[in-house]
Every structure is written in C-alpha cells, then in structure tokens.
Design an enzyme around this catalytic site. Structure first.
Site, PDB file in Angstrom:
ATOM      1  N   VAL A  14       0.826  -1.208   0.000  1.00 35.64           N
ATOM      2  CA  VAL A  14       0.000   0.000   0.000  1.00 35.64           C
ATOM      3  C   VAL A  14       0.864   1.263   0.000  1.00 35.64           C
ATOM      4  CG1 VAL A  14      -1.688   1.343   1.325  1.00 35.64           C
ATOM      5  CG2 VAL A  14      -1.913  -1.142   1.156  1.00 35.64           C
ATOM      6  N   CYS A 267      -6.739  -8.560   2.874  1.00 35.21           N
ATOM      7  CA  CYS A 267      -7.936  -7.727   3.002  1.00 35.21           C
ATOM      8  C   CYS A 267      -9.214  -8.531   3.215  1.00 35.21           C
ATOM      9  CB  CYS A 267      -8.073  -6.840   1.759  1.00 35.21           C
ATOM     10  SG  CYS A 267      -6.775  -5.595   1.602  1.00 35.21           S
TER      11      CYS A 267
END
Length: 429
Positions: A14, A267
């Site tokens: 990220v 996730c």
C-alpha cells in the site's frame, strides 16, 4: 500550512505506490523500520512488483534534498521530522484467534508522536473498525507528543484501496474516500489526495464513516464469495458444474458475477473480523459476517478432501503419491503470499502422507519457507511425473503449461480456479 512535506510510514504493497505518486508532486519521505526493504528500494528495485522499477527510479532521490520534489526512503526517524503530513499505511492483521492486532498502528503512531509538530496532520490508511483512529491511535500521539488533538494537530482517514497485482486499477486510478477530524482538515485531506488521484475523491462526513465504509467493502465481497462457495458445495453433490450454472445465471442484468474459490490475502480474509470485533464490543453478534468467514476459511480443507475422494474413486494410491500443487500466492500474477489459503490445502494433504511439489513462478521461495515452513519451487524438474495436480492459483504461466505431459496415465486433476477445459479435469469448485 506552508509547503506540504509528506511522510508515508510503511512501504509495503500500500505505502510504496502511494509514496511514489506523492513523490511526483511533493517532497516525500518513505519511512520503514525494515532496513532490508529500505536498501532494496534505494537500489531502485521493488520486489513486491507493485511499482514498476522505472517509475520508482524516476522519483527516487538519494539525498534528503528539501528543495525539490521526489521520494527519499529511510529507516531513520530523524529524516521525517521536517515533514508536516504523516500518512500511516501499516498492516492491520489478526491473531491466531482472528482478533484484530493493532500493534503496528500503535507503533507507527508512536513514531509520528516523536516528530509531530503544531499544525501537522496525520492520516491513517490502514483498514480498521470504526473508532480506531480517534479512540485508539490519536491518544497515543497525544500522550507521547504532549500536543492536543484538534488544537495542536489534526487527523484524517483515507482507506487504502490497493489491489495487489492489478496493473490496471493502480492507486491513482481508484476513487479515494477521504475524511478529516475538522471541516478544514477534511477539505485539506481531500484536496491533497485529489492532487494525485485522477479517478477523483469522495469526502466522507466523518472519520468514523470513512472507517466503516472501508471495512464493509471487503466484508461484502467476502459474503458474496461465501455464497457461491456454498453453492459450489451443493452443486457438487448434485453433479452440476458450478461454472455452467453461474454463466447461465449471469445472463440476467442484475446478477452479481462472483466465482467460488479460496479467500486469502490481507484484506478480504481479514477485514470482516475487524467489523465483527467492534459489533461484539457493542453487544451485537454478527451472524452473516461470521458465517461467511467460517465457510470461506474452510474451503482449503474442503478442496483437499474432495481431491482425496477423487483419487480413491480413480484407484490412484493415496499414500506416498506425488502431487503437484500449482500456486502458493493468495492470488494470480502476484508474489504476495500473505494469508494465502493454499496452505490449508497443503496442510490437509500432508496428513495423508502425500509427496507434495509446490510450484509457483511468482512466489519468493525464501518468504514461503519463512512464513509457512514450506518448500516451493519456481520451475519443475523435467523428468518427474505426478499422480495428481491441484491448480490452486491461476497464474498466466500455468495456462501455458502442458499439464497432461506432467501426469501419469491414471491421475487426478482438480481445478480450483475453474480455468481449465472440462474434459481436462476430474474435479472443480
């Protein structure tokens, strides 16, 4: 605020793509406590493959030159003390009991607290349940820095939407949700991201709304996949091809086209537990969310047992059989092995004393060994024949593989991903 100087804390899947984008327009420092990661990036290489090496090198600067834009990477906290915007992109995992682990967030907040100054803004991107930013993280900064929230410093929350391995939906091309602790901060955070996100932004009315929006995105996907996984189990008992059913149902305009499979990664397989934890704290037991998690978490074991059943039906001796497991990463065309559910298949197959060969051209063999204690290879030996194969991850390389040439005449093929021709497989989801 004077000239914006940004620090991105956490340079993983990220943080790095975000830092590179900010480095194109701002003075940006990428901070990570992993010295090996910093050395790798300073050499101009990203082994996660999320950032093209040419793009990385185009913004990378080898000195902390504050007079020009670019990205400087460091593990030295002294190098981030001149920044005035701190963006935290650290992992938010769960423990062995599926309870949220906020330790990385606490540690990152402590680092920011050591350098934050009056007027500065700290923005969190890590996936959390509603309330974590203001109730858990901000008090850490206040306690260590001695500064007062919304008087001396401010906060924002803009949840990450990175899709590892996806070269089409990159960070600048995915609409970004933003929020801030005051109206002025919310506008600042929104404009900051809008300056690099070509897809645009959506300014949420509060940090809690933004936190909740993120955590339900993956929970919704998790539940939908759990539904088709359950359908796959039912149709398998009925002798019906699940892909054929989904293709037929998909002709209706409002049918949601999800496919069965393993749900891993950092996730979808993790975020629902964050929402469930918060729900239970306020006295609500989330039935659908946890039911979906239980079903999806059990798919690896289900696939392994179905594979063994097929071996028995075809009179393929189970004990000491040589089995090829195709793929160990959590998704196709990506080196990310975090929370991969292929290991659940491997674990159960090992209980039957099978000889497993794990083939994955994308995975880092050292990382697989370190994370799971498993041996994986990138290329197959030319002289080995297998009693069976499980296509667990649909890497492009596997589509080009002459699978029949690797198998013994009487063998079993299980297609987890549903990409092989029907006449080439014995079982699939």
């Amino acid at each position: 605020m004077n000239r914006t100087k940004i620090c991105v804390l956490g340079l993983g899947y990220v943080g790095l793509p975000l830092a590179v984008e900010f480095g194109k327009k701002y003075h940006c420092v990428g901070f990570d406590i992993n010295g090996k990661r910093i050395d790798e990036l300073r050499s101009g290489v990203d082994f996660t493959l999320e950032v093209n090496n040419s793009d990385l090198n185009s913004v990378l600067k080898q000195d902390l030159n504050k007079e020009r834009n670019g990205l400087f990477v460091s593990k030295d906290i002294a190098d981030i003390q001149d920044c005035n915007v701190y963006i935290i992109t650290v992992p938010t995992p769960t423990d062995k009991n599926n309870r949220p682990v906020l330790t990385p967030l606490y540690k990152a907040s402590e680092s920011v607290a050591k350098v934050i100054k009056k007027g500065d803004v700290v923005i969190y991107e890590s996936t959390v349940y509603p309330g974590v930013t203001e109730d858990e993280c901000i008090p850490v900064i206040e306690r260590i820095s001695g500064l007062k929230f919304n008087v001396d410093f401010y906060a924002g929350y803009s949840p990450e939407r990175i899709n590892p391995g996806d070269k089409e939906h990159t960070v600048s091309k995915i609409l970004k949700v933003t929020s801030g602790s005051t109206e002025e901060t919310a506008e600042f955070v929104d404009q900051l991201y809008k300056s690099i996100i070509t897809a645009g932004t959506h300014k949420a009315p509060s940090i809690r709304v933004a936190e909740a929006a993120k955590v339900i995105e993956n929970s919704q996907r998790d539940i939908n996949i759990a539904f088709v996984n359950e359908l796959a189990k039912i149709f398998n008992l009925l002798g019906i091809n699940t892909n054929d059913v989904l293709e037929a149902a998909g002709t209706k305009w409002n049918f949601l086209k999800f496919k069965p499979g393993l749900v891993g990664g950092h996730c979808i397989g993790v975020d629902p537990y964050y929402l469930a934890q918060k729900a239970q704290e306020v006295g609500y037991h989330p039935e659908i969310i946890l039911a979906g998690r239980r079903l999806n978490d059990g798919m690896g074991e289900y696939i392994a047992h179905e594979f063994i059943k097929l071996m028995v039906k075809k009179d393929v001796p189970v004990k000491s059989a040589n089995i090829l497991v195709m793929g160990i990463t959590f998704k196709e065309n990506c080196p990310d092995v975090r929370n991969t559910k292929v290991v659940d298949i491997v674990r159960v197959l090992k209980e039957y004393s099978l000889n497993l060969t794990i083939l994955d051209p994308w995975a880092n063999c050292d990382e697989v060994r370190h994370e799971y204690g498993l041996v994986s290879i990138k290329e197959l030996p030319s002289d080995k024949k297998f009693d069976g194969a499980i296509l667990a991850v649909s890497h492009d390389e596997f589509l080009e593989l002459d699978l029949p040439s690797l198998l013994k005449p009487n063998s079993v093929v299980f297609d987890v991903k549903g990409i092989l021709p029907n006449d080439k497989v014995d079982g699939r989801l």
